[in-house]
Design an enzyme around this catalytic site. Structure first.
Site, short mmCIF file in Angstrom:
data_model
loop_
_atom_site.label_atom_id
_atom_site.label_comp_id
_atom_site.label_asym_id
_atom_site.label_seq_id
_atom_site.Cartn_x
_atom_site.Cartn_y
_atom_site.Cartn_z
N THR A 125 -77.59 40.15 -52.45
CA THR A 125 -78.81 39.40 -52.10
C THR A 125 -78.52 38.00 -51.56
O THR A 125 -77.57 37.33 -52.00
CB THR A 125 -79.72 39.28 -53.33
OG1 THR A 125 -80.72 38.27 -53.08
CG2 THR A 125 -78.96 38.88 -54.59
N GLU A 127 -80.08 35.56 -52.42
CA GLU A 127 -80.23 34.59 -53.53
C GLU A 127 -78.88 34.05 -53.98
O GLU A 127 -78.80 32.98 -54.56
CB GLU A 127 -80.92 35.27 -54.73
CG GLU A 127 -82.42 35.39 -54.61
CD GLU A 127 -83.13 34.05 -54.71
OE1 GLU A 127 -83.96 33.78 -53.81
OE2 GLU A 127 -82.88 33.27 -55.63
N TYR A 149 -80.57 35.54 -62.28
CA TYR A 149 -80.58 36.70 -61.37
C TYR A 149 -79.48 36.57 -60.33
O TYR A 149 -78.68 37.48 -60.12
CB TYR A 149 -81.95 36.81 -60.67
CG TYR A 149 -81.96 37.79 -59.51
CD1 TYR A 149 -82.07 39.15 -59.73
CD2 TYR A 149 -81.84 37.34 -58.19
CE1 TYR A 149 -82.06 40.06 -58.66
CE2 TYR A 149 -81.83 38.23 -57.12
CZ TYR A 149 -81.95 39.59 -57.37
OH TYR A 149 -81.93 40.48 -56.31
N LYS A 153 -76.06 38.84 -59.77
CA LYS A 153 -75.82 39.56 -58.51
C LYS A 153 -74.52 39.10 -57.84
O LYS A 153 -73.82 39.90 -57.22
CB LYS A 153 -77.00 39.35 -57.56
CG LYS A 153 -78.23 40.20 -57.90
CD LYS A 153 -78.00 41.65 -57.48
CE LYS A 153 -79.25 42.48 -57.62
NZ LYS A 153 -79.11 43.83 -57.06
P1 NAP Z 1 -87.79 46.69 -57.14
O1 NAP Z 1 -88.95 47.15 -56.35
O2 NAP Z 1 -87.97 45.69 -58.22
O3 NAP Z 1 -87.07 48.00 -57.77
C1 NAP Z 1 -86.08 47.90 -58.76
C2 NAP Z 1 -85.71 49.28 -59.23
O4 NAP Z 1 -84.70 49.20 -60.26
C3 NAP Z 1 -86.89 50.07 -59.85
O5 NAP Z 1 -86.78 51.41 -59.45
C4 NAP Z 1 -86.59 49.95 -61.34
O6 NAP Z 1 -87.14 50.99 -62.12
C5 NAP Z 1 -85.07 50.07 -61.33
N1 NAP Z 1 -84.45 49.62 -62.59
C6 NAP Z 1 -84.62 48.41 -63.19
N2 NAP Z 1 -83.92 48.36 -64.33
C7 NAP Z 1 -83.31 49.57 -64.47
C8 NAP Z 1 -82.44 50.13 -65.45
N3 NAP Z 1 -82.08 49.42 -66.53
N4 NAP Z 1 -81.98 51.41 -65.28
C9 NAP Z 1 -82.37 52.12 -64.20
N5 NAP Z 1 -83.18 51.64 -63.23
C10 NAP Z 1 -83.65 50.38 -63.37
O7 NAP Z 1 -86.65 46.10 -56.17
P2 NAP Z 1 -86.50 46.24 -54.58
O8 NAP Z 1 -87.25 45.14 -53.93
O9 NAP Z 1 -86.72 47.64 -54.18
O10 NAP Z 1 -84.96 45.87 -54.41
C11 NAP Z 1 -83.94 46.87 -54.51
C12 NAP Z 1 -82.62 46.20 -54.81
O11 NAP Z 1 -82.29 45.28 -53.78
C13 NAP Z 1 -82.58 45.39 -56.10
O12 NAP Z 1 -81.27 45.51 -56.64
C14 NAP Z 1 -82.81 43.95 -55.65
O13 NAP Z 1 -82.25 43.05 -56.57
C15 NAP Z 1 -82.08 43.97 -54.32
N6 NAP Z 1 -82.60 43.06 -53.29
C16 NAP Z 1 -83.91 43.07 -52.94
C17 NAP Z 1 -84.35 42.24 -51.91
C18 NAP Z 1 -85.80 42.23 -51.49
O14 NAP Z 1 -86.20 41.28 -50.80
N7 NAP Z 1 -86.59 43.26 -51.82
C19 NAP Z 1 -83.43 41.40 -51.26
C20 NAP Z 1 -82.09 41.44 -51.63
C21 NAP Z 1 -81.68 42.29 -52.63
P3 NAP Z 1 -88.65 50.89 -62.73
O15 NAP Z 1 -89.55 51.40 -61.65
O16 NAP Z 1 -88.55 51.78 -63.91
O17 NAP Z 1 -88.90 49.45 -63.07
N1 GDD Z 2 -93.13 35.12 -56.94
C1 GDD Z 2 -93.68 33.94 -56.61
N2 GDD Z 2 -94.94 33.67 -57.08
N3 GDD Z 2 -92.99 33.07 -55.83
C2 GDD Z 2 -93.59 31.92 -55.49
C3 GDD Z 2 -94.88 31.59 -55.92
C4 GDD Z 2 -95.57 32.49 -56.77
O1 GDD Z 2 -96.70 32.26 -57.20
N4 GDD Z 2 -95.20 30.39 -55.40
C5 GDD Z 2 -94.18 29.98 -54.67
N5 GDD Z 2 -93.18 30.90 -54.72
C6 GDD Z 2 -91.86 30.76 -54.10
C7 GDD Z 2 -90.70 30.97 -55.07
O2 GDD Z 2 -90.48 29.78 -55.83
C8 GDD Z 2 -89.56 31.29 -54.09
O3 GDD Z 2 -88.99 30.08 -53.61
C9 GDD Z 2 -90.28 32.01 -52.94
O4 GDD Z 2 -91.69 31.78 -53.12
C10 GDD Z 2 -90.04 33.52 -52.91
O5 GDD Z 2 -90.28 34.05 -54.20
P1 GDD Z 2 -90.33 35.63 -54.45
O6 GDD Z 2 -91.28 36.28 -53.52
O7 GDD Z 2 -90.51 35.85 -55.92
O8 GDD Z 2 -88.89 36.12 -53.96
P2 GDD Z 2 -87.43 35.56 -54.26
O9 GDD Z 2 -86.92 34.97 -52.97
O10 GDD Z 2 -87.37 34.72 -55.47
O11 GDD Z 2 -86.61 36.90 -54.59
C11 GDD Z 2 -86.77 38.06 -53.79
O12 GDD Z 2 -85.85 38.03 -52.70
C12 GDD Z 2 -84.48 38.02 -53.07
C13 GDD Z 2 -83.66 37.94 -51.78
O13 GDD Z 2 -83.49 36.61 -51.40
C14 GDD Z 2 -86.51 39.28 -54.68
O14 GDD Z 2 -86.81 40.45 -53.98
C15 GDD Z 2 -85.06 39.33 -55.13
O15 GDD Z 2 -84.83 40.55 -55.83
C16 GDD Z 2 -84.17 39.28 -53.87
O16 GDD Z 2 -82.81 39.31 -54.24
#
Ligand code: NAP
Ligand code: GDD
Length: 344
Positions: A125, A127, A149, A153
């Site tokens: 990620t 992050e 987090y 990662k």
């Molecule tokens: P998400 O919607 O939060 O999905 C997370 C998944 O992990 C869910 O299926 C959850 O299952 C499963 N999980 C959590 N804890 C577990 C455990 N102990 N054993 C087995 N399964 C478990 O995340 P996403 O947005 O699809 O992201 C997918 C991956 O990419 C994550 O690793 C995230 O950190 C990474 N990532 C995401 C982004 C982004 O912007 N979306 C960016 C960079 C990296 P449940 O449904 O049971 O909770």
């Molecule tokens: N969630 C949330 N809720 N974020 C807020 C809010 C709020 O009310 N207000 C402001 N923010 C700001 C957070 O402080 C952060 O700087 C930004 O919005 C994005 O927050 P999120 O949408 O929660 O995403 P994230 O960037 O912290 O994390 C997501 O992206 C990562 C990749 O860079 C997640 O999907 C992570 O799993 C992933 O790795």
């Protein structure tokens, strides 16, 4: 028939990836952890429940991971399971570390010990860049993580590189910048905004509570980004940044989403006193709430996707305005009495 195991199949990315792999002819196994109710809403929405083979898997439990991997012997393993909500990682740092780091170690160690020949993809990620040390961020930019987090990662990311070097495991990491969609969890800021605006449009008196409006992200579209995962795992093991190189602040995301929802947003005040009104109705629609500030935040991310474009031919195809249009339409439909789309 080639097979793939996806941990995290019930999440946003897992569901889209499963859909793509099924369409490409893979036998897809999806790891699901037990809950009091099945969390298969996204898979139902994409109409792929019948086409996936769900297996019970808790990534923190080594024997469970080892037994599933040796039984299935998948050609590909996509490790998407994570405690993925950054804000929650400050409250649950140990759980976050166990799932994100030990979970990854369990998978890699099982592949190593069993000798199965699975290729491995790790969901790394942006992050990990934290308080960024250069702009835009590339595969060479040092990590400077700002949350439990991000630390978990980053540790998992280094583990993947180590298993590749030390044991020749065909393991790759995609360093994905934020990617959103209609299936995004509602706690993340983009979906929080589009879903709560839809509630307001449909008559709710809710005032959206947000934290840092100045925070800037490089937001892409999840269906685009899962295509990059499949390309990465099927090529020479390596690490790739996946991003759009375009940045948008949380404030601007709110403004564009409000316009897409049919409102006329105007901001007043500064800092903790900043508010957003809909000038069509003169209703307060959003205010800043310090509870949503993080103990330490990542306030700027912008990725350089040059390497994956050059080596694997991947580029993003959806800009942030289009993502907002899609998410807004989905949420307006969901809240306007149309079927609630499986509660997603
Ligand atoms: P998400 O919607 O939060 O999905 C997370 C998944 O992990 C869910 O299926 C959850 O299952 C499963 N999980 C959590 N804890 C577990 C455990 N102990 N054993 C087995 N399964 C478990 O995340 P996403 O947005 O699809 O992201 C997918 C991956 O990419 C994550 O690793 C995230 O950190 C990474 N990532 C995401 C982004 C982004 O912007 N979306 C960016 C960079 C990296 P449940 O449904 O049971 O909770
Ligand atoms: N969630 C949330 N809720 N974020 C807020 C809010 C709020 O009310 N207000 C402001 N923010 C700001 C957070 O402080 C952060 O700087 C930004 O919005 C994005 O927050 P999120 O949408 O929660 O995403 P994230 O960037 O912290 O994390 C997501 O992206 C990562 C990749 O860079 C997640 O999907 C992570 O799993 C992933 O790795």
């Amino acid at each position: 028939m080639k097979s793939a195991l996806i941990t995290g199949i019930t999440g946003q990315d897992g569901a889209y990836l499963a859909n793509d792999l099924i369409n490409e002819g893979y036998k897809v196994y999806g790891a699901v952890r037990r809950g009091s109710t099945p969390k298969i809403g996204r898979l139902s929405f994409l109409n792929i429940i019948e086409k996936t083979n769900l297996v019970s898997l808790e990534v923190t439990e080594f024997s469970n991971v080892y037994n599933i991997l040796t039984e299935i012997k998948p050609d590909l393993v996509f490790n998407l399971a994570a405690q993925s909500f950054v804000q929650d990682s400050f409250k649950h740092p140990i759980l976050t570390t166990e799932i994100n780091y030990i979970g990854t170690l369990n998978l890699l160690e099982s592949i190593k010990l069993s000798g199965i020949k699975s290729k491995f993809y790790q969901a790394s990620t942006s992050e990990m860049y934290g308080e960024v040390l250069s702009d835009p961020q590339t595969e060479e930019t040092p990590f400077n993580p700002r949350s439990p987090y991000a630390v978990s990662k980053a540790a998992a990311h280094f583990l993947v590189a180590n298993f590749r070097e030390a044991y020749g495991i065909e393991a790759s990491s995609g360093i994905l910048f934020n990617h959103e969609s209609e299936l995004r969890g509602r706690e993340f800021v983009t979906r929080k905004i589009t879903s709560q605006l839809a509630e307001i449009i449909n008559g709710s008196d809710r005032v959206i509570q947000l934290g840092n409006l100045n925070s800037v992200r490089d937001w892409g579209y999840a269906p685009d980004f899962v295509k990059a995962m499949a390309l990465i795992i099927n090529n020479k093991p390596n690490d790739y940044v996946v991003a759009t190189n375009k940045i948008t602040s949380v404030r601007e995301f709110l403004r564009l989403s409000a316009i897409a929802s049919g409102m006329r947003p105007e901001f007043e005040g500064e800092g903790l006193n900043e508010k957003c009104f809909d000038k069509n109705t003169n209703k307060l629609i959003c205010e800043v709430n310090k509870d949503y500030y993080r103990p330490s935040d990542v306030v700027f991310l912008r990725g350089d996707y040059g390497k994956i474009k050059k080596e694997l031919g991947w580029s993003p195809s959806t800009d942030v305005e289009t993502i907002i249009e899609k998410m807004t339409k989905y949420d307006l439909d969901a809240f306007s009495g149309k079927p609630r789309n499986f509660g997603i």
